[in-house]
Motif scaffolding. Structure first.
Motif, mmCIF file in Angstrom:
data_model
loop_
_atom_site.group_PDB
_atom_site.id
_atom_site.type_symbol
_atom_site.label_atom_id
_atom_site.label_comp_id
_atom_site.label_asym_id
_atom_site.label_seq_id
_atom_site.Cartn_x
_atom_site.Cartn_y
_atom_site.Cartn_z
ATOM 1 N N THR A 1 -43.211 94.182 -11.757
ATOM 2 C CA THR A 1 -42.291 93.669 -12.775
ATOM 3 C C THR A 1 -41.477 92.501 -12.226
ATOM 4 O O THR A 1 -41.325 91.476 -12.896
ATOM 5 N N PHE A 2 -40.957 92.634 -11.020
ATOM 6 C CA PHE A 2 -40.234 91.520 -10.408
ATOM 7 C C PHE A 2 -41.138 90.294 -10.287
ATOM 8 O O PHE A 2 -40.708 89.163 -10.553
ATOM 9 N N GLU A 3 -42.371 90.514 -9.893
ATOM 10 C CA GLU A 3 -43.300 89.386 -9.761
ATOM 11 C C GLU A 3 -43.558 88.716 -11.104
ATOM 12 O O GLU A 3 -43.575 87.488 -11.200
ATOM 13 N N ARG A 4 -43.733 89.510 -12.163
ATOM 14 C CA ARG A 4 -43.965 88.941 -13.499
ATOM 15 C C ARG A 4 -42.748 88.159 -13.995
ATOM 16 O O ARG A 4 -42.883 87.182 -14.715
ATOM 17 N N LEU A 5 -41.559 88.596 -13.599
ATOM 18 C CA LEU A 5 -40.340 87.889 -14.000
ATOM 19 C C LEU A 5 -40.129 86.596 -13.215
ATOM 20 O O LEU A 5 -39.254 85.798 -13.545
ATOM 21 N N GLY A 6 -40.881 86.422 -12.145
ATOM 22 C CA GLY A 6 -40.737 85.232 -11.332
ATOM 23 C C GLY A 6 -39.577 85.289 -10.363
ATOM 24 O O GLY A 6 -39.102 84.256 -9.890
ATOM 25 N N VAL A 7 -39.091 86.490 -10.074
ATOM 26 C CA VAL A 7 -37.999 86.657 -9.117
ATOM 27 C C VAL A 7 -38.598 86.597 -7.714
ATOM 28 O O VAL A 7 -39.487 87.372 -7.375
ATOM 29 N N SER A 8 -38.121 85.665 -6.920
ATOM 30 C CA SER A 8 -38.687 85.481 -5.584
ATOM 31 C C SER A 8 -38.145 86.522 -4.608
ATOM 32 O O SER A 8 -37.075 87.099 -4.821
ATOM 33 N N HIS A 9 -38.866 86.717 -3.520
ATOM 34 C CA HIS A 9 -38.421 87.631 -2.465
ATOM 35 C C HIS A 9 -37.090 87.152 -1.884
ATOM 36 O O HIS A 9 -36.211 87.961 -1.576
ATOM 37 N N ASP A 10 -36.932 85.838 -1.751
ATOM 38 C CA ASP A 10 -35.678 85.288 -1.225
ATOM 39 C C ASP A 10 -34.501 85.592 -2.148
ATOM 40 O O ASP A 10 -33.411 85.915 -1.682
ATOM 41 N N GLU A 11 -34.722 85.495 -3.467
ATOM 42 C CA GLU A 11 -33.654 85.796 -4.420
ATOM 43 C C GLU A 11 -33.232 87.262 -4.322
ATOM 44 O O GLU A 11 -32.033 87.575 -4.331
ATOM 45 N N VAL A 12 -34.193 88.155 -4.215
ATOM 46 C CA VAL A 12 -33.882 89.574 -4.069
ATOM 47 C C VAL A 12 -33.108 89.803 -2.776
ATOM 48 O O VAL A 12 -32.105 90.531 -2.754
ATOM 49 N N GLY A 13 -33.520 89.154 -1.701
ATOM 50 C CA GLY A 13 -32.816 89.269 -0.430
ATOM 51 C C GLY A 13 -31.390 88.754 -0.496
ATOM 52 O O GLY A 13 -30.468 89.341 0.079
ATOM 53 N N ASP A 14 -31.192 87.643 -1.215
ATOM 54 C CA ASP A 14 -29.847 87.079 -1.373
ATOM 55 C C ASP A 14 -28.938 88.032 -2.153
ATOM 56 O O ASP A 14 -27.764 88.214 -1.805
ATOM 57 N N VAL A 15 -29.471 88.644 -3.214
ATOM 58 C CA VAL A 15 -28.688 89.606 -3.992
ATOM 59 C C VAL A 15 -28.332 90.805 -3.119
ATOM 60 O O VAL A 15 -27.198 91.286 -3.137
ATOM 61 N N ALA A 16 -29.281 91.283 -2.326
ATOM 62 C CA ALA A 16 -29.029 92.426 -1.439
ATOM 63 C C ALA A 16 -27.909 92.105 -0.451
ATOM 64 O O ALA A 16 -27.010 92.927 -0.228
ATOM 65 N N LYS A 17 -27.946 90.918 0.115
ATOM 66 C CA LYS A 17 -26.911 90.498 1.064
ATOM 67 C C LYS A 17 -25.542 90.465 0.377
ATOM 68 O O LYS A 17 -24.541 90.939 0.931
ATOM 69 N N THR A 18 -25.490 89.924 -0.813
ATOM 70 C CA THR A 18 -24.237 89.852 -1.565
ATOM 71 C C THR A 18 -23.720 91.251 -1.898
ATOM 72 O O THR A 18 -22.523 91.528 -1.751
ATOM 73 N N LEU A 19 -24.602 92.143 -2.326
ATOM 74 C CA LEU A 19 -24.184 93.508 -2.666
ATOM 75 C C LEU A 19 -23.661 94.262 -1.447
ATOM 76 O O LEU A 19 -22.697 95.026 -1.555
#
Length: 169
Positions: A134-152
């Motif tokens: 689902t993340f891949e279909r949405l076009g969410v990159s691995h880097d974006e997910v990593g950035d959100v994780a760091k912020t959280l």
């Protein structure tokens, strides 16, 4: 200049100093509830319908890095202050044959059994099929997910610090 609409759960908490904080807290509420629901349903799909969110998180933590962990280590990593809750989850997981414990000195060290490791793998398989695609279909990159994780993680530190300050008031 027009004010942009704010999406908040509790309008009485909105402050002119930080409207965005109320928006963030509402997003955390929604995300937390969605994540908890996901974890339980993913584990149910993997074949274990009777585990709570904490049970599942404890199982994954104990299984992580294939090394045994003490109760205090599990509590620390999961940021759970009430060790009784984690201890209860560990007892439940032991009863279900997913985790085993070995007493070393005064502490018990927990590791996953073969069945526990297999269940974690089944969970991963469901996760791969349902979530990652689902993340891949949405076009969410691995880097974006990593950035959100760091912020959280940074935000959780701010809330931990604030909770310590509030408890001393």
């Amino acid at each position: 200049m027009t004010d942009k609409p704010r999406i908040v759960s509790s309008s009485h908490l909105v402050s002119e100093r930080a409207v965005e904080l109320s928006e963030l807290e509402f997003a955390l509420i929604l995300s937390g509830n969605a994540f908890n629901r996901w974890v339980v349903r993913c584990m149910r799909a993997a074949g274990m319908p009777d585990l709570s969110v904490l049970d599942i998180l404890v199982l994954h933590n104990v299984n992580s890095r294939e090394r045994e962990k003490s109760l205090s280590e599990v509590c620390f990593v999961l940021n759970v202050e009430d060790s009784h809750l984690v201890n209860y989850a560990l007892k439940k997981l032991r009863k279900q044959g997913l985790v085993d414990g070995v007493k070393r000195g005064k502490e018990v060290h927990y590791g996953t059994t073969v069945e526990g490791r297999e269940m974690c793998q089944k969970y991963r398989d469901v996760r791969e099929a349902c979530l990652i695609e689902t993340f891949e279909r949405l076009g969410v990159s691995h880097d974006e997910v990593g950035d959100v994780a760091k912020t959280l993680r940074a935000i959780s530190g701010v809330y931990d610090q604030a909770s310590r300050a509030a408890s001393s008031m």
